[in-house]
Every structure is written in structure tokens, then in C-alpha cells.
Design a protein around this motif. Structure first.
Motif, PDB file in Angstrom:
ATOM      1  N   LEU A   1      -7.554   8.743  -4.425  1.00 37.00           N
ATOM      2  CA  LEU A   1      -8.622   9.439  -3.700  1.00 37.00           C
ATOM      3  C   LEU A   1      -8.609  10.949  -3.895  1.00 37.00           C
ATOM      4  O   LEU A   1      -9.616  11.613  -3.659  1.00 37.00           O
ATOM      5  CB  LEU A   1      -8.532   9.126  -2.204  1.00 37.00           C
ATOM      6  CG  LEU A   1      -8.679   7.655  -1.801  1.00 37.00           C
ATOM      7  CD1 LEU A   1      -8.634   7.522  -0.297  1.00 37.00           C
ATOM      8  CD2 LEU A   1      -9.970   7.072  -2.347  1.00 37.00           C
TER       9      LEU A   1
ATOM     10  N   LEU B   1       0.863  -1.184   0.000  1.00 36.30           N
ATOM     11  CA  LEU B   1       0.000   0.000   0.000  1.00 36.30           C
ATOM     12  C   LEU B   1       0.897   1.230   0.000  1.00 36.30           C
ATOM     13  O   LEU B   1       1.600   1.499   0.976  1.00 36.30           O
ATOM     14  CB  LEU B   1      -0.904   0.000   1.231  1.00 36.30           C
ATOM     15  CG  LEU B   1      -1.807   1.233   1.416  1.00 36.30           C
ATOM     16  CD1 LEU B   1      -2.748   1.410   0.231  1.00 36.30           C
ATOM     17  CD2 LEU B   1      -2.585   1.142   2.719  1.00 36.30           C
TER      18      LEU B   1
ATOM     19  N   ARG C   1       0.051   6.422  -3.765  1.00 36.46           N
ATOM     20  CA  ARG C   1      -1.075   5.868  -4.522  1.00 36.46           C
ATOM     21  C   ARG C   1      -2.405   6.227  -3.863  1.00 36.46           C
ATOM     22  O   ARG C   1      -3.405   6.452  -4.546  1.00 36.46           O
ATOM     23  CB  ARG C   1      -0.921   4.343  -4.617  1.00 36.46           C
ATOM     24  CG  ARG C   1      -1.988   3.643  -5.446  1.00 36.46           C
ATOM     25  CD  ARG C   1      -1.937   4.083  -6.885  1.00 36.46           C
ATOM     26  NE  ARG C   1      -2.914   3.358  -7.687  1.00 36.46           N
ATOM     27  CZ  ARG C   1      -3.285   3.700  -8.916  1.00 36.46           C
ATOM     28  NH1 ARG C   1      -2.734   4.773  -9.488  1.00 36.46           N
ATOM     29  NH2 ARG C   1      -4.173   3.002  -9.570  1.00 36.46           N
ATOM     30  N   ILE C   2      -2.426   6.304  -2.552  1.00 36.48           N
ATOM     31  CA  ILE C   2      -3.653   6.707  -1.857  1.00 36.48           C
ATOM     32  C   ILE C   2      -4.078   8.101  -2.302  1.00 36.48           C
ATOM     33  O   ILE C   2      -5.243   8.344  -2.649  1.00 36.48           O
ATOM     34  CB  ILE C   2      -3.436   6.674  -0.328  1.00 36.48           C
ATOM     35  CG1 ILE C   2      -3.132   5.255   0.144  1.00 36.48           C
ATOM     36  CG2 ILE C   2      -4.667   7.225   0.402  1.00 36.48           C
ATOM     37  CD1 ILE C   2      -2.742   5.171   1.610  1.00 36.48           C
TER      38      ILE C   2
ATOM     39  N   LEU D   1     -10.022   2.415   3.024  1.00 39.01           N
ATOM     40  CA  LEU D   1      -9.695   3.710   3.640  1.00 39.01           C
ATOM     41  C   LEU D   1     -10.758   4.752   3.311  1.00 39.01           C
ATOM     42  O   LEU D   1     -11.204   5.508   4.185  1.00 39.01           O
ATOM     43  CB  LEU D   1      -8.317   4.175   3.162  1.00 39.01           C
ATOM     44  CG  LEU D   1      -7.116   3.327   3.605  1.00 39.01           C
ATOM     45  CD1 LEU D   1      -5.848   3.844   2.947  1.00 39.01           C
ATOM     46  CD2 LEU D   1      -6.974   3.341   5.126  1.00 39.01           C
TER      47      LEU D   1
ATOM     48  N   GLU E   1      -4.056  -3.505  -4.179  1.00 35.38           N
ATOM     49  CA  GLU E   1      -3.853  -2.239  -3.475  1.00 35.38           C
ATOM     50  C   GLU E   1      -5.116  -1.379  -3.492  1.00 35.38           C
ATOM     51  O   GLU E   1      -5.452  -0.737  -2.492  1.00 35.38           O
ATOM     52  CB  GLU E   1      -2.691  -1.493  -4.126  1.00 35.38           C
ATOM     53  CG  GLU E   1      -2.313  -0.203  -3.423  1.00 35.38           C
ATOM     54  CD  GLU E   1      -1.132   0.482  -4.095  1.00 35.38           C
ATOM     55  OE1 GLU E   1      -0.446   1.283  -3.440  1.00 35.38           O
ATOM     56  OE2 GLU E   1      -0.890   0.195  -5.303  1.00 35.38           O
ATOM     57  N   GLU E   2      -5.814  -1.368  -4.604  1.00 31.63           N
ATOM     58  CA  GLU E   2      -7.020  -0.541  -4.699  1.00 31.63           C
ATOM     59  C   GLU E   2      -8.104  -1.003  -3.724  1.00 31.63           C
ATOM     60  O   GLU E   2      -8.933  -0.192  -3.289  1.00 31.63           O
ATOM     61  CB  GLU E   2      -7.558  -0.562  -6.133  1.00 31.63           C
ATOM     62  CG  GLU E   2      -6.841   0.368  -7.095  1.00 31.63           C
ATOM     63  CD  GLU E   2      -5.419  -0.094  -7.412  1.00 31.63           C
ATOM     64  OE1 GLU E   2      -5.106  -1.278  -7.170  1.00 31.63           O
ATOM     65  OE2 GLU E   2      -4.623   0.727  -7.906  1.00 31.63           O
TER      66      GLU E   2
ATOM     67  N   VAL F   1      -4.442   6.095   8.625  1.00 31.32           N
ATOM     68  CA  VAL F   1      -4.352   4.881   7.806  1.00 31.32           C
ATOM     69  C   VAL F   1      -4.118   3.669   8.694  1.00 31.32           C
ATOM     70  O   VAL F   1      -4.792   2.635   8.578  1.00 31.32           O
ATOM     71  CB  VAL F   1      -3.235   5.014   6.758  1.00 31.32           C
ATOM     72  CG1 VAL F   1      -2.993   3.674   6.056  1.00 31.32           C
ATOM     73  CG2 VAL F   1      -3.577   6.093   5.733  1.00 31.32           C
TER      74      VAL F   1
ATOM     75  N   ILE G   1      -7.304   0.771  -0.567  1.00 32.59           N
ATOM     76  CA  ILE G   1      -7.641   2.195  -0.679  1.00 32.59           C
ATOM     77  C   ILE G   1      -9.155   2.386  -0.568  1.00 32.59           C
ATOM     78  O   ILE G   1      -9.628   3.364   0.032  1.00 32.59           O
ATOM     79  CB  ILE G   1      -7.099   2.757  -2.005  1.00 32.59           C
ATOM     80  CG1 ILE G   1      -5.565   2.680  -2.012  1.00 32.59           C
ATOM     81  CG2 ILE G   1      -7.568   4.180  -2.230  1.00 32.59           C
ATOM     82  CD1 ILE G   1      -4.931   3.068  -3.328  1.00 32.59           C
ATOM     83  N   GLU G   2      -9.902   1.456  -1.127  1.00 35.05           N
ATOM     84  CA  GLU G   2     -11.363   1.524  -0.992  1.00 35.05           C
ATOM     85  C   GLU G   2     -11.771   1.421   0.477  1.00 35.05           C
ATOM     86  O   GLU G   2     -12.695   2.121   0.925  1.00 35.05           O
ATOM     87  CB  GLU G   2     -12.018   0.401  -1.793  1.00 35.05           C
ATOM     88  CG  GLU G   2     -13.542   0.406  -1.720  1.00 35.05           C
ATOM     89  CD  GLU G   2     -14.170  -0.778  -2.431  1.00 35.05           C
ATOM     90  OE1 GLU G   2     -15.412  -0.837  -2.466  1.00 35.05           O
ATOM     91  OE2 GLU G   2     -13.428  -1.629  -2.933  1.00 35.05           O
TER      92      GLU G   2
ATOM     93  N   ARG H   1       1.745   5.182  -0.083  1.00 38.00           N
ATOM     94  CA  ARG H   1       1.209   6.459   0.403  1.00 38.00           C
ATOM     95  C   ARG H   1       0.834   7.356  -0.780  1.00 38.00           C
ATOM     96  O   ARG H   1      -0.229   7.992  -0.791  1.00 38.00           O
ATOM     97  CB  ARG H   1       2.267   7.124   1.286  1.00 38.00           C
ATOM     98  CG  ARG H   1       1.797   8.319   2.068  1.00 38.00           C
ATOM     99  CD  ARG H   1       2.913   8.835   2.957  1.00 38.00           C
ATOM    100  NE  ARG H   1       3.286   7.904   4.027  1.00 38.00           N
ATOM    101  CZ  ARG H   1       4.392   7.156   4.013  1.00 38.00           C
ATOM    102  NH1 ARG H   1       5.239   7.209   2.974  1.00 38.00           N
ATOM    103  NH2 ARG H   1       4.674   6.360   5.022  1.00 38.00           N
TER     104      ARG H   1
END
Length: 806
Positions: free
Chosen positions: A427, A418, A422-423, A475, A468-469, A436, A472-473, A420
Motif C-alpha cells: 500500500l 498477514l 507486507r502491508i 484494509l 495475503e493480498e 488493522v 491487504i485489499e 505488517r
């Protein structure tokens, strides 16, 4: 998923009010469909015992009861409940208590004093049952507040889950999401192993491979199955939509609702070890080898099903005692006479259960969970929790836990990176590292920080976390979608220009609508029996998990569904029906090895008509539509793309012989047109002729790139010719011969007369045609025209045996 609010709060303490809790659940994707408050205002309602009952002197349906309310003196209550009897323990609303909209007062009923009201569950607002008094256990403490005794007030909350959130089919699974969203922590759960007190055990064998990689069982001897289910458990089950049955069954239901692991309890004395988990045998469940399920029905199985079997009936795995992952068997069920219990909890993979219950018309809580995925690490924990509950409530001596496992077939935890950056990229906002970590920890995930972000391992219950997505979802869901600002996308938008070499689908729709057709949209799933009626089952693709038996196969043709829609309209007195559909058909991909190959999809256009050729009108006599009406509509559609279609006699099994044709363009068959076979029309219960066509859309709408050309400045010449040819010679063949013979001078060819009768021999026909001739560079002379005519006469005589009509 329905559950008790108090039960959830026992797993995740939170200060959020009920409304706030419901709003939070919906905000994080667990949509709350209904909240039913239970026992909101029960001050003054206590536990009471009826000591005496006597018939009311003035009313046949009333009784005068002496009630012990724990106040020293017996209270006199007039009661009309049919189940009122001496010794019954029930709720009592004392004088001054408000029940619903009624304030209880001391009163005279038909001349007899009554000092309170014995209550039903509906009157207390905790259930819909109003058939009699709410019967409480005989050991309920007389005089205790009913709210305290029944853990009220409470609420029954029902949430709507998406298929990917199978982990929330349990109170504890929901608790993790609530903890993450409310900033609290899930209470530690006691699943301490219960020590074995005897050596009683049943061996377990796994013969279904990867479909059942784990099976856990345990024998408990000497239980008292007649013990009543305790009130606290029964109420939690009832508020979760489960009707209490008996202690042994209720414990397995309770563990399933709390942890999410379906379980089953067998009567140990009715089993012969070892236990074998295997594929069902073909025809298993039929007469002589019946599998009778808990609901009393018998089922017939095949190798697609899994069963739990014991070793009776002469050999290992001889008798099926449960339908794997769906329902237990009737013959080995637990009853109040059961003294020795065999508990089982297994991990059945979703693909082994999906659709099996539906094939048998079954829908069970266990099957519903296993179809969506259950934590493979839960079975042993569930066995330990169920053992502890049974021993505490019904006594008994547990044997050792027997676990059969195929570790190579169990999912392995994978680490997901994951980042940082990419978040923020996905988003559009930055989430603090502390937030997080708090969110992911609260969801039960393991984290290891690195320079770019974190290495995350999701808990085994979260089947939906793979990339990874997905993290993020999670989060975004817990952080709050409402906290993500709405921004317009930046950058230039690429506009794709439509091609001029293909007629657009919208143009096809408008063209057919302009010719008085109505568009239909039918399911891409159809009944396999319908395709069989149309002889259209070749390369049909069955669905692994159909919505219903009538929607079990992907369609291979558009016409079956289109004609079914036409039939429904005709059945509702629509005399003239003209329908079309533009959609995809599907066929199994035989060019790729393996069953996982995606089916091929082909876009097609189909139309069907029934009834009169035109709408009813005073100026014209009504005429039934025929093949040529539909052919004219198809030719008109083809002309929009410049296509020249050729029609050849068809042998299609659903077409009427002699009244149907295969449609060709540039020598390639692109579809079919014609009248349905009378036998098919009778099978479909169609009254009157139905004519239809179905073609591949791409070759029909393909058109040449438009090019500008100078119009000829010279006059055209027309010559009319009549030929006598054999009756079986089609006009299509003659037209092709004429066009080849004339070449570029031919501007148009018209068939303006067909004649049979006097002057024409039997078996012959006369076709009169007009040749329109024109040259771009000069005026045609009589000699030019005569040479063209001579060439046409010779070509028709040579190719078709035709002659000029005298």
C-alpha cells in the motif's frame, strides 16, 4: 442488490446520514446505483377506516365516504378511487397536511363537502402504484400516524455488486462492511435453535457428491398458511424489490434477503420421503416425466442439472420436485390450503449452478446467489430463523431439523499470514496495528497476533479471501483509497526493443489499411451453429458460463465472424466491402490430459472482400473483385516481410473447388485463401461472391535479419521464353523449377503472358516468362546466358513435359 435503509440500520446502528451512508458504500466498493426516498413528509397522514360509501349525486366516478379517523366523529371524504369500499383501511391525509406539492384543505367537490384526502401509495411517495387507495391490513390501528405504522421515512437503496462479493447479496452481509467503514458494530443476530415439538421428519439422501455437500430440512405441522404477511415484513420485501405473495413464500424470501441463504418451502403432504438430491436423468422433464416449475413452465433436463426429488413414482428419488439451486416445482408448491410445510436450505457449489438457469432461459434470485457462492454454514441458521418466523406468525409445531452433510466436501477454514511489513510494501503506507485489528474484526475475521503480524481466518461467507493480498485489499478498501497518497513509481524503466526478425502487427494493420481494407474487431465468442455451417467445430472450446446462447463457443476461425460482419454491411447497402481482422483463435488442448487444460491460442490475420475490385470511377469500367485481386493483396503483405508464398489446390470444405488454395511458406501450410463455397454462401444468405484469406500471423510476418549487400556493378541480361505445357500444370511449380535450374544468377522471374487458342493444342497453354540474369563479379557472356537458357528448357521438359513454343 436492493434493500431497505431502515432494515440495514436495524443490523448496524450508525449516525451516518443517508447521503453519507450511500457515499460510504460506494467508497468501499459497493457502488450505489440508486437511492429512492420513501415517505419523507407524512406528518398529518393517519390510518383511517371507511365506514360508509355512497354515490356522489353529481359525478358517476366519485363516492361520498364516511371515514373513521379515530377522532370520535366520522369525517366526510369525497373519493374517486375505484377500490374505495366500506371496511377498507387506508391512509388519510387530514386537513392542513402537505402531500407532495398539495396542501389538503376543506373543500367542496361538485357541491359536496370533503374534509381530507384518502391516499394511494404513489401520493404518499412510497410506491409507484396509483391504481387505487393503499390498502392496509384490517387490524391496522385507526388514528395512528401512517409513518409510525409503516416504519417511515425510509429509502430503497440499490447497489451494484462485483462477482466476488456474493456475501453482500444480503442485508446482514452488507452490515459487516458498513460496520467496518463507519466504526460501529453489527448487532448480534438471534438464531437460537427452535426445539422440536413433534417427531415428523423427512429423511434426506445426498447423491450428488461434492456438488451439494449440505442439505438441511425441517417439517412444520399445523401452520395457518392463510395468515396475511405482517406489514413490517411485506414492506421490507417491497422496498427490496420483492413482491409479497403469501406468508409461507414471503418468509423464505425474507430470510434469503436478510441472511443470503436461498430457501424453499414444499407442501409436506405432497412429498413422499425420503428426499434425494441427485443429478437429473437424461431427458427428465419431457412428456411423461415432466418437471413443472413454479413459474408454470416445464423443462427438459440432462445429467448436467441437479434436482431435489422425492420417492414417489415407484422408488427412491423417483420424481423431481425442484430444480436444484434455481427454482422449486409447481406440483409441490405451498398454497393457502397448505397445513404442513417442509422447509429446505442447501449449499450448492457455484460450479454446479453456473449457466444452468441460462440454458433454460431462467434467472432467479436463488440461482444468482448460488452461482456466485453462498456461505456453506448458513443453511442450518436459515432453517432456524425461518422456523421461528413461521411459528410466531402462522403457528404450527416444528419437527426435528434433519441435516445431511458430506464434511469432506465442505471448505475448511484456512489461516492466512498477514505481515505488517507486507502491508506497507503493497500500500505504500503504514496502518496502525489497532486499525488493522479493528477493521478485520469488524469484517468478521478471527485474528491471532504474532511477531510479524497476524494469522487471519476469514469467515466462511468470504469466498474471495484466499491470500495475503486479499486481506491487504480489505484494509485499503475500508481504510480508504482516498487516504492512500498518490506517488510516482521509482526506479528505471526497462525499454524492450522490437525484434527485427518479426514484422510488427501494427505494420500489418497499416499495410492492409493502405490497400483499402477496414479493420474489424469481433467477439472471440461465437455461435456453435455458425461454426457448424463453416465445418469448423473441430477442437472447439465451449464456454461454461456463456453470455448468451449465441456466444457459447470460442472461435476456431476468424473468417466466420469476419464474413458475418461483411454480411451485415452488405445488408445495409454497402456495395463494396473490404474488411480484415487480426486476432486470436482457440482450440482445445489435446496434448494435456484432463479437462482443465487451457486451450491453445493462435494469432491469425484474415481478410474478406465483396463487390467491385475498385471504387466507382468515370475513367474505368467497373469489375468484380476475384481471387487474384485478393491474392495480390496477400502477396503484397507477404513481401513486406520478404516471405515467398506458395499456393496449392485446397480441399477445404468451406472453399470453392478450383477457386481456393492452401497457402504455404517454406513447405509449411500457414493458411487458406479463396472464394467461399456457393453452398456456404447460400446458407449465409450472401448475394454475390465473397473472397477471403486466413493465415497464422507469426509465420507470415517472420523475416530474415536484414543484411547490407553490395549492388552489382555489372549489367543484367533478360531472356524471354515461351513454353507450351499441360493446362493443369500450375505456374507455381514452373517457377520453382526455373529458380532451381538457374540458381544464384537469377535476379527476377516474370510471367508476362498466358495464351490458349489457335496455334496451341487443346488441353495445353502457352506461358511466356522473362528471366532477369545478373552476376556480382563479372559481365555475363552470351555463352553464359545460352547455358542458363538450355538448362531451363531441359528442366521444364523433364519436370513438366513442357517444350519451347514454335
Amino acid at each position: 442488490m436492493k434493500f431497505s435503509e431502515n432494515w440495514l440500520r436495524s443490523h448496524v446502528p450508525t449516525d451516518a446520514s443517508r447521503d453519507e451512508l450511500a457515499a460510504t458504500l460506494t467508497a468501499i466498493g459497493l457502488e450505489v446505483e440508486e437511492v429512492i426516498p420513501l415517505g419523507e413528509s407524512l406528518a398529518g397522514v393517519i390510518v383511517a377506516r371507511i365506514v360508509e360509501c355512497a354515490k356522489h349525486p353529481e359525478a358517476d366516478r366519485l363516492q361520498v365516504c364516511k371515514v373513521d379517523a379515530g377522532q370520535g366523529e366520522l369525517l366526510q371524504i369525497v373519493c374517486g378511487a375505484p377500490n374505495a369500499r366500506p371496511g377498507l383501511v387506508a391512509p388519510l391525509a387530514t386537513v392542513g397536511t402537505v402531500v407532495g406539492e398539495i396542501t389538503i384543505k376543506a373543500a367542496k367537490l361538485r357541491g359536496v363537502d370533503s374534509n381530507g384526502m384518502l391516499c394511494s401509495a404513489k401520493e404518499l411517495g412510497i410506491d409507484a402504484d396509483a391504481s387505487g387507495l393503499l390498502e392496509l391490513p384490517s387490524d391496522a390501528p385507526v388514528g395512528a400516524p401512517i409513518a409510525e405504522y409503516l416504519s417511515l421515512p425510509d429509502a430503497s437503496i440499490e447497489i451494484k455488486l462485483t462477482p466476488n462479493r456474493a456475501d453482500c447479496f444480503s442485508v446482514r452481509g452488507i452490515a459487516f462492511d458498513v460496520a467496518a467503514a463507519c466504526g460501529s458494530e453489527v448487532v448480534a443476530f438471534d438464531a437460537t435453535p427452535m426445539p422440536a415439538l413433534n417427531d415428523s421428519a423427512l429423511a434426506v439422501e445426498l447423491d450428488a457428491g461434492a456438488k451439494v455437500p449440505r442439505f438441511v430440512g425441517r417439517v412444520i405441522e399445523g401452520v395457518n398458511a392463510a395468515v396475511a404477511t405482517p406489514v413490517w415484513m411485506a414492506e421490507r420485501l417491497r422496498r427490496s424489490g420483492v413482491r409479497p405473495i403469501s406468508l409461507l413464500v414471503d418468509v423464505t424470501q425474507y430470510v434469503m434477503l436478510e441472511l443470503g441463504q436461498p430457501m424453499h418451502a414444499f407442501d409436506r403432504d405432497l412429498l413422499v420421503g425420503p428426499i434425494v438430491v441427485r443429478h437429473a436423468r437424461e431427458g427428465e422433464g419431457r412428456s411423461g416425466e415432466e418437471l413443472k416449475l413454479l413459474d408454470g413452465r416445464t423443462v427438459s433436463l440432462n445429467e448436467d442439472f441437479l434436482v431435489v426429488s422425492d420417492s414417489s413414482h415407484g422408488g427412491t428419488g423417483g420424481r423431481a420436485v425442484a430444480l436444484g439451486g434455481i427454482m422449486g416445482g409447481y406440483d409441490t408448491r405451498v398454497t393457502e390450503a397448505t397445513r404442513n410445510v417442509f422447509l429446505e436450505a442447501a449449499h450448492w457449489i457455484p460450479s454446479a449452478i453456473i449457466g444452468r438457469g441460462r440454458k433454460l432461459g431462467l434467472h432467479t434470485d436463488a440461482g444468482h446467489r448460488f452461482e456466485r457462492g453462498v456461505d456453506p454454514e448458513l443453511p442450518r441458521q436459515a432453517i432456524e430463523v425461518a422456523t421461528r418466523l413461521l411459528v410466531e406468525l402462522a403457528g404450527g409445531s416444528p419437527g426435528p431439523v434433519v441435516e445431511a452433510v458430506l464434511p469432506e466436501h465442505l471448505p475448511k477454514p484456512a489461516s492466512i499470514a498477514l505481515r505488517r511489513a507486507r502491508i506497507g510494501r503493497v500500500l505504500g503506507i503504514e496502518i496502525a496495528d489497532a486499525d488493522v485489528e479493528r477493521i478485520l474484526h469488524a469484517l468478521g475475521m478471527q485474528l491471532e497476533a504474532d511477531d510479524a503480524g497476524w494469522k487471519v481466518v476469514s469467515p466462511s461467507r468470504r469466498f474471495d479471501i484466499a491470500i495475503e493480498e486479499d486481506l491487504i485489499e480489505e484494509l485499503a478498501r475500508i481504510h480508504g483509497y482516498d487516504r492512500i497518497p498518490t506517488t510516482l513509481p521509482g526506479g528505471a524503466t526497462r525499454i524492450a526493443a522490437p525484434t527485427e526478425t518479426q514484422l510488427e502487427a501494427s505494420s500489418v494493420r497499416r499495410h492492409l489499411a493502405a490497400r483499402d481494407y477496414l479493420e474489424t474487431v469481433n467477439y472471440a465468442f461465437v455461435d456453435a451453429g455458425l461454426l457448424e455451417q463453416w465445418s469448423a467445430t473441430e477442437r472447439a472450446v465451449p464456454l461454461a458460463n456463456p453470455l448468451s446462447a449465441e456466444l457459447g463457443v470460442m472461435r476456431t476461425r476468424l473468417l466466420p465472424g469476419l464474413v458475418s460482419a461483411l454480411q451485415r454491411n452488405v445488408a445495409r447497402q454497402a456495395g463494396r466491402v473490404r474488411l480484415f481482422e487480426l486476432g486470436n483463435v482457440f482450440a482445445a488442448n489435446t496434448s494435456v490430459e484432463g479437462s482443465d487444460a487451457a486451450p491453445t491460442e493462435t494469432q491469425r490475420i484474415a481478410a474478406a472482400l465483396h463487390g467491385n475490385a475498385g471504387p466507382e470511377h468515370w475513367s474505368e469500367k467497373a469489375r468484380k473483385a476475384d481471387f487474384h485481386d485478393l491474392k495480390g493483396d496477400l502477396d503484397s503483405l507477404a513481401a513486406a516481410s520478404g516471405a515467398v508464398l506458395e499456393y496449392r489446390p485446397s480441399q477445404n470444405p468451406y472453399g470453392h473447388p478450383g477457386r481456393s488454395a492452401d497457402v504455404f511458406r517454406d513447405g509449411h501450410c500457414i493458411g487458406w485463401i479463396g472464394e467461399l463455397h456457393p453452398r456456404l454462401q447460400r446458407t449465409l444468405d450472401l448475394d454475390g461472391e465473397v473472397i477471403g484469406f486466413e493465415l497464422d500471423l507469426a509465420p507470415l510476418t517472420l523475416r530474415a535479419l536484414p543484411k547490407a549487400a553490395e549492388l552489382s556493378r555489372f549489367p543484367s541480361v533478360r531472356r524471354d521464353l515461351a513454353f507450351v505445357v499441360a493446362d493443369e500444370v500450375p505456374w507455381q511449380a514452373i517457377s520453382a523449377t526455373v529458380r532451381t535450374a538457374v540458381g544464384p544468377l537469377l535476379r527476377d522471374l516474370l510471367l508476362f503472358d498466358r495464351y490458349v487458342g489457335a496455334g496451341v493444342e487443346s488441353g495445353q497453354k502457352s506461358l511466356a516468362m522473362g528471366l532477369i540474369l545478373q552476376d556480382n563479379s563479372r559481365t555475363l557472356t552470351d555463352r553464359d546466358v545460352e547455358e542458363v537458357v538450355a538448362g531451363v528448357v531441359a528442366a521444364i521438359g523433364r519436370d513438366h513435359g513442357g517444350r519451347i513454343r514454335d
